[in-house]
Design a protein around this motif. Sequence first.
Motif, PDB file in Angstrom:
ATOM      1  N   VAL A  96      66.757  11.849  73.616  1.00  0.00           N
ATOM      2  CA  VAL A  96      65.928  11.081  74.535  1.00  0.00           C
ATOM      3  C   VAL A  96      65.555  11.923  75.745  1.00  0.00           C
ATOM      4  O   VAL A  96      64.400  11.929  76.192  1.00  0.00           O
ATOM      5  CB  VAL A  96      66.662   9.787  74.956  1.00  0.00           C
ATOM      6  CG1 VAL A  96      65.862   9.021  75.992  1.00  0.00           C
ATOM      7  CG2 VAL A  96      66.931   8.915  73.736  1.00  0.00           C
ATOM      8  N   GLU A  97      66.513  12.669  76.291  1.00  0.00           N
ATOM      9  CA  GLU A  97      66.222  13.537  77.444  1.00  0.00           C
ATOM     10  C   GLU A  97      65.211  14.610  77.071  1.00  0.00           C
ATOM     11  O   GLU A  97      64.329  14.966  77.866  1.00  0.00           O
ATOM     12  CB  GLU A  97      67.516  14.185  77.959  1.00  0.00           C
ATOM     13  CG  GLU A  97      68.481  13.206  78.613  1.00  0.00           C
ATOM     14  CD  GLU A  97      69.316  12.445  77.591  1.00  0.00           C
ATOM     15  OE1 GLU A  97      69.315  12.829  76.400  1.00  0.00           O
ATOM     16  OE2 GLU A  97      69.934  11.441  77.978  1.00  0.00           O
ATOM     17  N   TRP A  98      65.313  15.138  75.845  1.00  0.00           N
ATOM     18  CA  TRP A  98      64.375  16.181  75.413  1.00  0.00           C
ATOM     19  C   TRP A  98      62.948  15.619  75.308  1.00  0.00           C
ATOM     20  O   TRP A  98      61.991  16.244  75.720  1.00  0.00           O
ATOM     21  CB  TRP A  98      64.832  16.741  74.064  1.00  0.00           C
ATOM     22  CG  TRP A  98      63.911  17.786  73.524  1.00  0.00           C
ATOM     23  CD1 TRP A  98      63.748  19.047  73.962  1.00  0.00           C
ATOM     24  CD2 TRP A  98      63.007  17.630  72.431  1.00  0.00           C
ATOM     25  NE1 TRP A  98      62.814  19.708  73.226  1.00  0.00           N
ATOM     26  CE2 TRP A  98      62.343  18.848  72.264  1.00  0.00           C
ATOM     27  CE3 TRP A  98      62.708  16.579  71.567  1.00  0.00           C
ATOM     28  CZ2 TRP A  98      61.383  19.055  71.285  1.00  0.00           C
ATOM     29  CZ3 TRP A  98      61.754  16.797  70.591  1.00  0.00           C
ATOM     30  CH2 TRP A  98      61.102  18.022  70.455  1.00  0.00           C
ATOM     31  N   HIS A 108      61.798  13.037  76.963  1.00  0.00           N
ATOM     32  CA  HIS A 108      61.334  12.815  78.335  1.00  0.00           C
ATOM     33  C   HIS A 108      60.890  14.114  78.992  1.00  0.00           C
ATOM     34  O   HIS A 108      59.926  14.131  79.765  1.00  0.00           O
ATOM     35  CB  HIS A 108      62.423  12.126  79.166  1.00  0.00           C
ATOM     36  CG  HIS A 108      62.559  10.668  78.865  1.00  0.00           C
ATOM     37  ND1 HIS A 108      61.576   9.753  79.111  1.00  0.00           N
ATOM     38  CD2 HIS A 108      63.583   9.970  78.304  1.00  0.00           C
ATOM     39  CE1 HIS A 108      61.963   8.557  78.737  1.00  0.00           C
ATOM     40  NE2 HIS A 108      63.192   8.654  78.215  1.00  0.00           N
ATOM     41  N   SER A 109      61.567  15.202  78.696  1.00  0.00           N
ATOM     42  CA  SER A 109      61.168  16.479  79.290  1.00  0.00           C
ATOM     43  C   SER A 109      59.817  16.939  78.761  1.00  0.00           C
ATOM     44  O   SER A 109      59.065  17.611  79.471  1.00  0.00           O
ATOM     45  CB  SER A 109      62.231  17.548  79.020  1.00  0.00           C
ATOM     46  OG  SER A 109      62.200  17.929  77.648  1.00  0.00           O
ATOM     47  N   GLN A 118      57.418  14.876  78.125  1.00  0.00           N
ATOM     48  CA  GLN A 118      56.411  13.987  78.690  1.00  0.00           C
ATOM     49  C   GLN A 118      56.262  14.135  80.195  1.00  0.00           C
ATOM     50  O   GLN A 118      55.328  13.606  80.772  1.00  0.00           O
ATOM     51  CB  GLN A 118      56.751  12.540  78.349  1.00  0.00           C
ATOM     52  CG  GLN A 118      56.666  12.250  76.867  1.00  0.00           C
ATOM     53  CD  GLN A 118      57.098  10.841  76.523  1.00  0.00           C
ATOM     54  OE1 GLN A 118      57.743  10.174  77.330  1.00  0.00           O
ATOM     55  NE2 GLN A 118      56.761  10.403  75.327  1.00  0.00           N
ATOM     56  N   ARG A 119      57.194  14.809  80.847  1.00  0.00           N
ATOM     57  CA  ARG A 119      57.127  14.935  82.303  1.00  0.00           C
ATOM     58  C   ARG A 119      55.953  15.804  82.716  1.00  0.00           C
ATOM     59  O   ARG A 119      55.629  16.786  82.073  1.00  0.00           O
ATOM     60  CB  ARG A 119      58.412  15.559  82.831  1.00  0.00           C
ATOM     61  CG  ARG A 119      59.533  14.571  82.901  1.00  0.00           C
ATOM     62  CD  ARG A 119      60.680  15.136  83.707  1.00  0.00           C
ATOM     63  NE  ARG A 119      61.851  14.330  83.404  1.00  0.00           N
ATOM     64  CZ  ARG A 119      62.980  14.798  82.971  1.00  0.00           C
ATOM     65  NH1 ARG A 119      63.141  16.084  82.815  1.00  0.00           N
ATOM     66  NH2 ARG A 119      63.984  13.996  82.701  1.00  0.00           N
TER      67      ARG A 119
END
Length: 197
Positions: A161-163, A165-166, A168-169
């Motif tokens: 999930v963090e990957w 999000h990174s 999409q940032r």
Amino acid sequence: MSCGVFSPAQCVLDVVETVNGFSAELFWQLATAPLTLIIIAVVGIAAYVVAHVPFVEKFVPGAAPFIKLARVVCLASAAALIFLIGHRDADQRNALERTRSDLVWTEFQLGEQKKAAATAAELKKEADSATALAKGRLSEYQEKFGNDPTAAVCRPRPGVVEWVHSLQRRKPAAGADAAKAKRGLVARLRRSGGERQ
């Protein structure tokens, strides 16, 4: 041609029109042929010699009664030559104009095809780069989290999930304006959190 069972008159008219069109075209091709023009020119020159050269009457006394007729024939052949040469030149100009317009249309079509080919090549290049980017992200995902076919039905592994999000940032804006905007956003979020409580 529309030769129907119930229109014999129309059939006859179509046949006559076709024959007239063919015969008129054939007539103008024969009338403006180089051989025809040469014959008319020779007749005109001979008539001019009989009508206007004075010693012809002395050496050929039988030509004396035809002098007036020779003048008429000379004028008629000159007029026929001028008319036929003008008609032939007009036909050639029309044919040249048709050829020019066909050439312009062909050049326009070729230009449009070149533009379409360039656009297609550009779109293919963009699609190839997007495909390469997607393949890179897929291989990066497989390197980090493995190639598990049941991953879609199971809970995501730690870090997925963090990957995502990174990816999409957005990149942060540079400068003091970005810091002010960030501080304003944080303050608003804190206020809204306080209001909810």
